[in-house]
Motif scaffolding. Structure first.
Motif, PDB file in Angstrom:
ATOM      1  N   GLU A 348      -6.042  72.154  -9.699  1.00 18.57           N
ATOM      2  CA  GLU A 348      -5.928  70.961 -10.539  1.00 18.57           C
ATOM      3  C   GLU A 348      -4.518  70.401 -10.453  1.00 18.57           C
ATOM      4  O   GLU A 348      -3.532  71.135 -10.526  1.00 18.57           O
ATOM      5  N   LEU A 349      -4.424  69.072 -10.288  1.00 18.36           N
ATOM      6  CA  LEU A 349      -3.149  68.367 -10.230  1.00 18.36           C
ATOM      7  C   LEU A 349      -3.021  67.600 -11.549  1.00 18.36           C
ATOM      8  O   LEU A 349      -3.557  66.501 -11.697  1.00 18.36           O
ATOM      9  N   GLU A 350      -2.341  68.190 -12.500  1.00 18.57           N
ATOM     10  CA  GLU A 350      -2.362  67.677 -13.869  1.00 18.57           C
ATOM     11  C   GLU A 350      -1.586  66.387 -14.037  1.00 18.57           C
ATOM     12  O   GLU A 350      -1.861  65.619 -14.963  1.00 18.57           O
ATOM     13  N   THR A 351      -0.609  66.150 -13.179  1.00 22.70           N
ATOM     14  CA  THR A 351       0.199  64.944 -13.305  1.00 22.70           C
ATOM     15  C   THR A 351       0.192  64.169 -12.000  1.00 22.70           C
ATOM     16  O   THR A 351      -0.029  64.718 -10.924  1.00 22.70           O
ATOM     17  N   ALA A 352       0.443  62.863 -12.099  1.00 18.45           N
ATOM     18  CA  ALA A 352       0.537  62.025 -10.907  1.00 18.45           C
ATOM     19  C   ALA A 352       1.875  62.293 -10.224  1.00 18.45           C
ATOM     20  O   ALA A 352       2.815  62.810 -10.825  1.00 18.45           O
ATOM     21  N   GLY A 353       1.951  61.927  -8.953  1.00 21.65           N
ATOM     22  CA  GLY A 353       3.185  62.116  -8.210  1.00 21.65           C
ATOM     23  C   GLY A 353       2.927  62.528  -6.780  1.00 21.65           C
ATOM     24  O   GLY A 353       1.811  62.399  -6.268  1.00 21.65           O
ATOM     25  N   TYR A 354       3.953  63.039  -6.121  1.00 18.47           N
ATOM     26  CA  TYR A 354       3.848  63.466  -4.735  1.00 18.47           C
ATOM     27  C   TYR A 354       3.666  64.978  -4.672  1.00 18.47           C
ATOM     28  O   TYR A 354       4.387  65.730  -5.331  1.00 18.47           O
ATOM     29  N   TYR A 355       2.701  65.404  -3.869  1.00 18.76           N
ATOM     30  CA  TYR A 355       2.422  66.830  -3.696  1.00 18.76           C
ATOM     31  C   TYR A 355       2.491  67.169  -2.214  1.00 18.76           C
ATOM     32  O   TYR A 355       2.076  66.368  -1.361  1.00 18.76           O
ATOM     33  N   VAL A 356       3.012  68.340  -1.913  1.00 14.26           N
ATOM     34  CA  VAL A 356       3.125  68.794  -0.530  1.00 14.26           C
ATOM     35  C   VAL A 356       2.288  70.055  -0.357  1.00 14.26           C
ATOM     36  O   VAL A 356       2.403  71.004  -1.134  1.00 14.26           O
ATOM     37  N   PHE A 357       1.434  70.042   0.654  1.00 10.84           N
ATOM     38  CA  PHE A 357       0.572  71.172   0.982  1.00 10.84           C
ATOM     39  C   PHE A 357       1.007  71.701   2.346  1.00 10.84           C
ATOM     40  O   PHE A 357       1.116  70.938   3.298  1.00 10.84           O
ATOM     41  N   LYS A 358       1.216  72.984   2.409  1.00 10.32           N
ATOM     42  CA  LYS A 358       1.891  73.540   3.588  1.00 10.32           C
ATOM     43  C   LYS A 358       1.156  74.762   4.126  1.00 10.32           C
ATOM     44  O   LYS A 358       0.795  75.674   3.378  1.00 10.32           O
ATOM     45  N   PHE A 359       0.932  74.753   5.446  1.00  8.13           N
ATOM     46  CA  PHE A 359       0.541  75.961   6.180  1.00  8.13           C
ATOM     47  C   PHE A 359       1.807  76.447   6.884  1.00  8.13           C
ATOM     48  O   PHE A 359       2.358  75.751   7.738  1.00  8.13           O
ATOM     49  N   ASP A 360       2.257  77.640   6.548  1.00  7.32           N
ATOM     50  CA  ASP A 360       3.579  78.097   6.976  1.00  7.32           C
ATOM     51  C   ASP A 360       3.447  79.285   7.925  1.00  7.32           C
ATOM     52  O   ASP A 360       2.889  80.321   7.578  1.00  7.32           O
ATOM     53  N   ASN A 361       3.988  79.132   9.128  1.00  8.81           N
ATOM     54  CA  ASN A 361       3.996  80.208  10.118  1.00  8.81           C
ATOM     55  C   ASN A 361       5.424  80.604  10.484  1.00  8.81           C
ATOM     56  O   ASN A 361       5.664  81.240  11.510  1.00  8.81           O
ATOM     57  N   ARG A 362       6.381  80.253   9.635  1.00 10.66           N
ATOM     58  CA  ARG A 362       7.779  80.551   9.969  1.00 10.66           C
ATOM     59  C   ARG A 362       8.095  82.034   9.920  1.00 10.66           C
ATOM     60  O   ARG A 362       9.090  82.474  10.480  1.00 10.66           O
TER      61      ARG A 362
END
Length: 569
Positions: A348-362
């Protein structure tokens, strides 16, 4: 004129004669005027469209063997016990009443316990019985029966009902109802809708015809009294505001109405996967990551995801970028065993705004990863002009309830009704909808925002533009409007978080944390991180970190960023 037998205009009479003449070679005695008029009403008395619809129905029935299913299909025990709903009796017009505690549906448990094809057959059996009941009532009362009244109790509806295979199954059942049992639905009465209801409804609404949407009534806090306007109290169970009980005093009439509930794991016989056709495939280089940045405009939206990798694990996380640049963790970046178990869930994204979704292989300096994923931003439906939302559903939820559970439900109902009202006002000013015709169904395509993806390398020297893709979900019939909505992408990493001015930099302590072995439970799966790629001793990690930082300083100037084409609808 209503378009029913005995209430036809001269023009409607003429259309009925024409369709009977066109279909004379395929009509049987069971195809009486009542049935043909249902198909004509479903297509607004357009003879050509009615002919097409009727012939498709005949073909579907022959291919599926509907008569054989109705006569001999043995219902799976788990469906009989745990798919909620039942025939409660007849309404004030003598038409059937079906009550379904929809919020108590454990569709994931059911799909793990029996084949989806058997669930479809189960519903076909129910629909065939209903058509038989409607025909019997027509003969008994000597008047046309419009269809059945469908009461849907949404108490218990939650994020588990956003699960994609379950939503797809429910929409498939809805399509069967509309395409092969047209105009047999009199009205839909929705009660106790919780806060998440507009979001769940947004996933189903595109599959409902305009005429079906007009039959939906969303009732407010006085829903028990409202139900009695349609159903006599001696028919309606006590639990839903009437006086009917079972012989043993059960107030929910469970002898007639299956109450659903969580399916015991003893019934489980199979895992449910998401078809590869509905997923996008990418390669993530060693020491790299794949990011998505979404602009969320509606508080209370949900992000639905599913992904799996080949051979090796991957880390996955979600963060929100505040206006001041601060990063707030929504889902901790954690290595998951996605090469063993499909990872899926809803956030759930409770507030508006910018969200970043990341698949990380570092964390992996030697092995690239192949990932297949499905990402969807789900926003609540805003425009409910066609549906009939009770004014009291928006303004009054003060109905006295019989128990604490009902009182809590009404409080939730009050919250969601305010959300619906605000969403309607907002959407009328900010959104435009595109209508797409697919298989004769009106599909309302939700807003698609910009999609960009950036793969940033471990040393910051290789940032590649990746192809802009929207997963169309064509096999599942999923509308495009809720696909990978991406506004801007950032490949910058300063301290292991998305966003920042420096590529790929992390403090030593944070890199140690990311490389450390961790165990976390996520979306019903116990996630045990693989240690095959991060099992070096701590002193070797220190040396590698120092080499990494020096390499970044030398090669940072070579990084370029390429903006992707913006998808517009």
């Amino acid at each position: 004129m209503s378009g029913f037998v005995g209430d036809l205009s001269p023009k409607q009479e003429d259309k009925l004669i024409k369709i009977k003449e066109i279909l004379k070679d395929v009509l049987t005695p069971e195809h009486d005027d009542h049935l043909l008029l249902r198909f004509l009403r479903a297509r607004n008395f357009d003879v050509n469209k009615t002919e097409t619809m009727f012939k498709k129905d005949l073909e579907w029935r022959a291919r599926l063997g509907v008569k054989e299913i109705a006569a001999n299909f043995k219902l799976p025990e788990v469906c009989d016990k745990y798919w909620p709903g039942g025939h409660a009796g007849f309404d004030k017009d003598g038409e059937p009443v079906w009550i379904e505690p929809t919020g108590m549906l454990d569709v994931k448990g059911l799909l793990q316990s029996c084949k989806s094809g058997d669930i479809i057959k189960y519903h076909i059996c129910n629909l065939e019985r209903f058509m038989k009941t409607i025909n019997e009532q027509t003969q008994k009362l000597g008047k046309p029966i419009a269809g059945f009244t469908y009461i849907m109790d949404m108490h218990g509806l939650g994020r588990q009902h956003l699960w994609k295979p379950g939503v797809d199954l429910y929409n498939q059942i809805t399509s069967i109802l509309q395409d092969h049992y047209p105009e047999c639905l009199k009205k839909i009465l929705i009660v106790r809708a919780p806060k998440i209801f507009p979001l769940v409804y947004a996933l189903c609404r595109p599959y409902l015809s305009s005429e079906t949407r007009k039959k939906i009534h969303i009732l407010g806090g006085d829903w028990k009294a409202a139900l009695l306007d349609f159903v006599d109290e001696d028919v309606l169970p006590v639990y839903w505001g009437g006086k009917a009980t079972d012989a043993d005093g059960n107030t929910m009439c469970s002898s007639k109405i299956c109450l659903g509930g969580e399916v015991p794991k003893s019934y489980y016989s199979q895992d449910v996967d998401i078809a590869d056709d509905n997923m996008t495939e990418r390669d993530i280089k060693r020491g790299s990551m794949l990011e998505f940045k979404y602009r969320v405009t509606k508080p209370g939206s949900f992000f639905r995801y599913a992904f799996k990798t080949k051979d090796h694990d991957i880390a996955f996380g979600i963060k929100r970028i505040e206006s001041n640049g601060q990063k707030v963790k929504i889902l901790e970046t954690t290595r998951v065993n996605s090469h063993f178990v499909l990872q899926d869930g809803q956030v759930e994204l409770e507030t508006a705004g910018y969200y970043v979704f990341k698949f990380d292989n570092r964390f992996s300096w030697t092995k690239p990863k192949k990932i297949m994923y499905m990402l969807e931003l789900l926003e609540p439906v805003g425009d409910l002009d066609e549906e009939q939302v009770s004014s009291k559903a928006l303004n009054d939820n003060s109905q006295t309830t019989d128990n604490k559970q009902d009182e809590e439900s009404n409080n939730k109902n009050n919250e969601i009704n305010k959300d619906v009202e605000n969403s309607v006002k907002e959407d009328r000013n900010t959104e435009k909808e595109c209508n797409v015709m697919e298989n004769d169904k009106e599909v309302t395509q939700e807003k698609v925002t910009e999609l960009k993806e950036v793969v940033s390398s471990n040393d910051g020297s290789d940032v590649k533009e990746v192809e802009n893709v929207v997963n169309k979900d064509t096999n599942a019939g999923q509308p495009e409007g809720i696909k990978d909505n991406l506004n801007e992408a950032q490949g910058e990493e300063k301290d292991g978080d998305t966003g920042g001015d420096t590529k790929g930099e992390s403090t030593k302590e944070e890199i140690k944390d990311e490389m450390a072995v961790s165990v976390q439970e996520q979306d019903e799966y116990v996630v045990v991180n693989s240690t095959s790629e991060s099992s070096t001793k701590e002193e070797n990690i220190e040396k590698s970190i120092e080499n990494k930082e020096e390499s970044e300083k030398e090669e940072r100037n070579d990084v370029t960023e390429i903006e992707e084409q913006v998808i517009t609808v």
